[in-house]
Design a protein around this motif. Structure first.
Motif, short mmCIF file in Angstrom:
data_model
loop_
_atom_site.label_atom_id
_atom_site.label_comp_id
_atom_site.label_asym_id
_atom_site.label_seq_id
_atom_site.Cartn_x
_atom_site.Cartn_y
_atom_site.Cartn_z
N HIS A 14 0.81 -1.07 0.11
CA HIS A 14 0.00 -0.03 -0.02
C HIS A 14 0.91 1.31 -0.02
CE1 HIS A 14 -3.79 -1.72 0.67
NE2 HIS A 14 -3.22 -2.62 1.35
N GLY A 15 2.13 1.20 0.26
CA GLY A 15 2.84 2.30 0.30
C GLY A 15 2.54 3.11 1.44
N LEU A 16 2.80 4.58 1.29
CA LEU A 16 2.33 5.26 2.41
C LEU A 16 1.14 5.99 2.07
CD1 LEU A 16 6.15 7.18 2.47
CD2 LEU A 16 4.81 6.10 4.83
N PHE A 43 4.75 6.91 10.32
CA PHE A 43 5.70 8.01 10.08
C PHE A 43 5.01 9.20 10.07
CE2 PHE A 43 9.27 5.70 8.76
CZ PHE A 43 8.88 4.48 8.22
N PHE A 49 10.62 13.35 6.95
CA PHE A 49 9.92 12.29 7.59
C PHE A 49 10.98 11.93 8.71
CE2 PHE A 49 6.25 10.32 5.42
CZ PHE A 49 6.38 11.05 4.12
N GLY A 50 9.96 11.49 9.77
CA GLY A 50 10.46 11.10 11.21
C GLY A 50 11.10 9.77 10.88
N PRO A 51 11.79 9.17 11.89
CA PRO A 51 12.35 7.52 12.07
C PRO A 51 11.10 6.76 11.88
CG PRO A 51 12.49 8.59 13.96
CD PRO A 51 11.92 9.67 13.39
N ARG A 97 7.26 1.31 15.21
CA ARG A 97 6.49 0.29 14.76
C ARG A 97 5.35 -0.24 15.80
NH1 ARG A 97 8.51 -3.34 11.00
NH2 ARG A 97 9.91 -1.82 10.56
N MET A 108 8.76 13.86 -6.79
CA MET A 108 9.76 13.68 -5.69
C MET A 108 10.38 12.17 -5.85
SD MET A 108 8.23 15.92 -2.98
CE MET A 108 6.79 16.32 -3.96
N TYR A 119 12.27 9.78 -3.23
CA TYR A 119 12.77 9.38 -1.55
C TYR A 119 13.75 7.96 -1.65
CZ TYR A 119 9.60 12.88 0.23
OH TYR A 119 8.82 14.16 0.64
N GLN A 156 14.57 5.26 1.29
CA GLN A 156 14.08 4.54 2.67
C GLN A 156 15.00 3.38 2.66
OE1 GLN A 156 10.17 3.37 3.01
NE2 GLN A 156 10.52 3.73 5.41
N ARG A 185 13.94 -0.23 8.04
CA ARG A 185 13.53 0.42 9.34
C ARG A 185 13.83 1.81 9.51
NH1 ARG A 185 11.89 -3.75 12.58
NH2 ARG A 185 11.89 -5.68 11.81
N LYS A 186 13.97 2.80 8.53
CA LYS A 186 14.09 4.13 8.51
C LYS A 186 13.17 4.82 7.78
CE LYS A 186 18.54 3.85 10.40
NZ LYS A 186 18.73 4.12 11.77
N GLY A 187 12.90 6.18 8.13
CA GLY A 187 12.11 6.83 7.55
C GLY A 187 12.52 7.44 6.09
N PRO A 188 11.67 7.46 5.31
CA PRO A 188 11.97 7.92 3.83
C PRO A 188 12.67 9.51 3.90
CG PRO A 188 9.68 7.47 4.12
CD PRO A 188 10.26 7.63 5.37
N LEU A 231 14.22 12.74 1.45
CA LEU A 231 13.97 13.18 0.06
C LEU A 231 15.31 13.35 -0.58
CD1 LEU A 231 12.00 14.65 -1.52
CD2 LEU A 231 12.72 16.89 -0.37
N LEU A 284 11.34 5.41 -3.45
CA LEU A 284 9.95 5.69 -3.40
C LEU A 284 9.59 6.94 -4.22
CD1 LEU A 284 9.24 5.58 0.55
CD2 LEU A 284 8.26 4.06 -1.19
N PHE A 334 2.21 8.49 -3.04
CA PHE A 334 3.35 7.72 -3.23
C PHE A 334 3.20 6.39 -3.98
CE2 PHE A 334 6.47 9.50 -0.25
CZ PHE A 334 5.59 10.47 0.74
N GLY A 335 4.42 6.08 -4.67
CA GLY A 335 4.42 4.69 -5.30
C GLY A 335 4.80 3.80 -4.13
N SER A 336 4.52 2.44 -4.27
CA SER A 336 4.65 1.28 -3.30
C SER A 336 6.31 1.32 -2.98
CB SER A 336 4.04 0.34 -3.33
OG SER A 336 4.11 -0.15 -4.67
#
Lengths: 113, 113
Positions: free
Chosen positions: A41-43, A90, A104-106, A109, B34, B36, B38, B41-44, B46, B88, B103-105
């Motif tokens: 589903h992505g974001l 996020f 974005f933040g980290p 989960r 844009m 991104y 990722q 286990r981190k945020g996207p 840019l 992404l 966003f794309g997935s």
């Protein structure tokens, strides 16, 4: 991560309990966002804020509420957590404008048992 | 049908290869595009954005937009193992009033040393 922090970073909770996730940014961004990220589903946007006390719904807002009492803080509350809300959450922030660049933040989960 | 389509991969390439990552979209209202990155286990994060059609270069990265075909690309030259991540694409449609990025997935890239 552009001065954006999230807490907690990991959480396990039970179905039916309320959960609050916190986002804090130090960039003085006007806009703040909450997304969830799920495989396939992505974001997807849950809610966003365009100023203190100004919020609006995103595409997957059911079961979630938000509050923004200060420019730097944006809270996401799951009123009664369900297993379908197990996801990675996020927070993002930005100045808005046409480009709508978001930082974005980290992530948090969240597992709902 | 999703507004933005992106091949999930994984795409595996040897170190030093040129990588091409792509997204297609259906909404002609998208104006800003844009990319991104990722890490697991981190945020996207840019990487870069472009407006309308054309190319934009930043170091080893080149973003390309073809609005007539509704197709965007990210090229990575001299790929490195540190480029291994999920990429992404994201799009903004400011004239619609939509605040969310779409966003794309994501495409998972693996650069083999």
């Amino acid at each position: 991560d552009a001065g954006i922090t999230q807490s907690p970073r990991h959480k396990v909770t039970e179905t039916g309990t309320p959960v609050t996730l916190r986002c804090h940014q130090t960039e003085n961004h006007r806009y703040m966002y909450w997304y969830r990220q799920d495989p396939g589903h992505g974001l997807r946007l849950i809610h966003y804020s365009y100023g203190v006390k100004d919020t609006d719904k995103g595409e997957v807002s059911d079961g979630y509420s938000v509050s923004r009492s200060k420019t730097e803080d944006f809270l996401l509350t799951l009123e009664s957590a369900t297993s379908s809300q197990t996801s990675v959450y996020f927070c993002a922030s930005g100045w808005g404008g046409d480009t709508n660049e978001q930082f974005f933040g980290p992530g948090t989960r969240l597992t709902v048992l | 049908q999703k507004e933005v389509e992106q091949d999930p991969g994984p795409l595996s390439v040897p170190e030093g290869a040129i990588v091409s990552l792509n997204c297609t979209y259906s909404n002609s209202a998208f104006q800003y595009f844009m990319w991104y990155r990722q890490y697991s286990r981190k945020g996207p994060e840019l990487l870069m954005y472009t407006y309308s059609s054309g190319n934009k270069e930043d170091g080893r990265f080149t973003a390309q937009v073809d609005k007539s075909s509704k197709y965007i690309s990210l090229f990575i030259r001299d790929s490195q193992p540190s480029d291994s991540a999920t990429y992404l694409c994201a799009m903004s449609a400011p004239r619609t009033g939509r605040r969310a990025l779409t966003f794309g997935s994501g495409t998972r890239l693996q650069v083999q040393p």
